[in-house]
Design an enzyme around this catalytic site. Structure first.
Site, PDB file in Angstrom:
ATOM      1  N   CYS A  35      32.602 -34.149  17.188  1.00  0.00           N
ATOM      2  CA  CYS A  35      33.713 -33.441  16.545  1.00  0.00           C
ATOM      3  C   CYS A  35      33.407 -32.934  15.139  1.00  0.00           C
ATOM      4  O   CYS A  35      34.199 -32.179  14.580  1.00  0.00           O
ATOM      5  CB  CYS A  35      34.922 -34.372  16.469  1.00  0.00           C
ATOM      6  SG  CYS A  35      34.529 -35.844  15.506  1.00  0.00           S
ATOM      7  N   ASP A  37      33.403 -34.782  12.417  1.00  0.00           N
ATOM      8  CA  ASP A  37      33.967 -35.654  11.382  1.00  0.00           C
ATOM      9  C   ASP A  37      32.835 -36.422  10.695  1.00  0.00           C
ATOM     10  O   ASP A  37      31.763 -36.610  11.264  1.00  0.00           O
ATOM     11  CB  ASP A  37      34.981 -36.630  12.000  1.00  0.00           C
ATOM     12  CG  ASP A  37      36.252 -35.919  12.428  1.00  0.00           C
ATOM     13  OD1 ASP A  37      36.480 -34.789  11.967  1.00  0.00           O
ATOM     14  OD2 ASP A  37      37.003 -36.494  13.236  1.00  0.00           O
ATOM     15  N   CYS A  60      39.521 -38.704  12.285  1.00  0.00           N
ATOM     16  CA  CYS A  60      40.755 -38.999  13.017  1.00  0.00           C
ATOM     17  C   CYS A  60      41.194 -40.442  12.736  1.00  0.00           C
ATOM     18  O   CYS A  60      40.446 -41.216  12.118  1.00  0.00           O
ATOM     19  CB  CYS A  60      40.507 -38.802  14.502  1.00  0.00           C
ATOM     20  SG  CYS A  60      39.370 -40.047  15.159  1.00  0.00           S
ATOM     21  N   CYS A 104      34.453 -42.099  18.471  1.00  0.00           N
ATOM     22  CA  CYS A 104      34.821 -42.105  17.044  1.00  0.00           C
ATOM     23  C   CYS A 104      34.200 -43.293  16.310  1.00  0.00           C
ATOM     24  O   CYS A 104      33.983 -43.224  15.098  1.00  0.00           O
ATOM     25  CB  CYS A 104      36.332 -42.138  16.891  1.00  0.00           C
ATOM     26  SG  CYS A 104      37.159 -40.777  17.747  1.00  0.00           S
TER      27      CYS A 104
END
Ligand code: FES
Length: 135
Positions: A35, A37, A60, A104
């Site tokens: 993503c 991030d 996130c 994540c």
């Protein structure tokens, strides 16, 4: 935050150890390839163990929560143990993450390992393999 464990929710709402560690012994930065991030983690090392951790994460809720949780999890760990930390271990210790959010936790695992590598690079490779800093 449907699908998240109470522990994940709690760390997202009340993150621990967020911020900057001045004069860190090692710094690791990683971007999540899925993503984009990012996480930056700073460690202080004492007697071969993680003495202090601070982190900055742009990501996130799962990335924030795993950053916070991992910063507490590795406190006091020997550096070898941090080197073997996996995203799955973090996710499992937090009571699991929704399937589409397991990626994540890669930020915290990878950035912490990178911080240990940076610490060792600054000191000179303990294995003597020629990756130490040139004075
Ligand atoms: Fe990017 Fe979670 S969606 S770290």
């Amino acid at each position: 935050m449907a699908g998240y464990s109470d522990l994940v929710r709690e760390h997202f709402e009340h993150p621990r150890n967020a911020g900057v560690l001045e004069h860190a012994d090692g710094i690791g930065e990683r971007a999540n390839p899925v993503c984009g991030d990012r996480m930056r983690v700073m460690i202080r090392v004492a007697e071969g163990r993680v003495a202090e951790v601070r982190w900055q994460t742009r990501g996130c809720p799962a990335a924030i929560a795993t950053s916070s949780f991992a910063s507490e999890m590795v406190a006091g760990w020997e550096l070898d143990a941090v080197r073997s930390l996996t995203r799955e271990a973090i996710a499992e210790a937090m009571g699991g993450l929704p399937r589409d959010k397991v990626h994540c936790s890669v930020l915290a695992a990878d950035a912490l390992r990178a911080a240990v590598e940076d610490y060792e690079r600054r000191r000179g490779s303990p294995s003597g393999q020629g990756i130490g800093e040139i004075p």
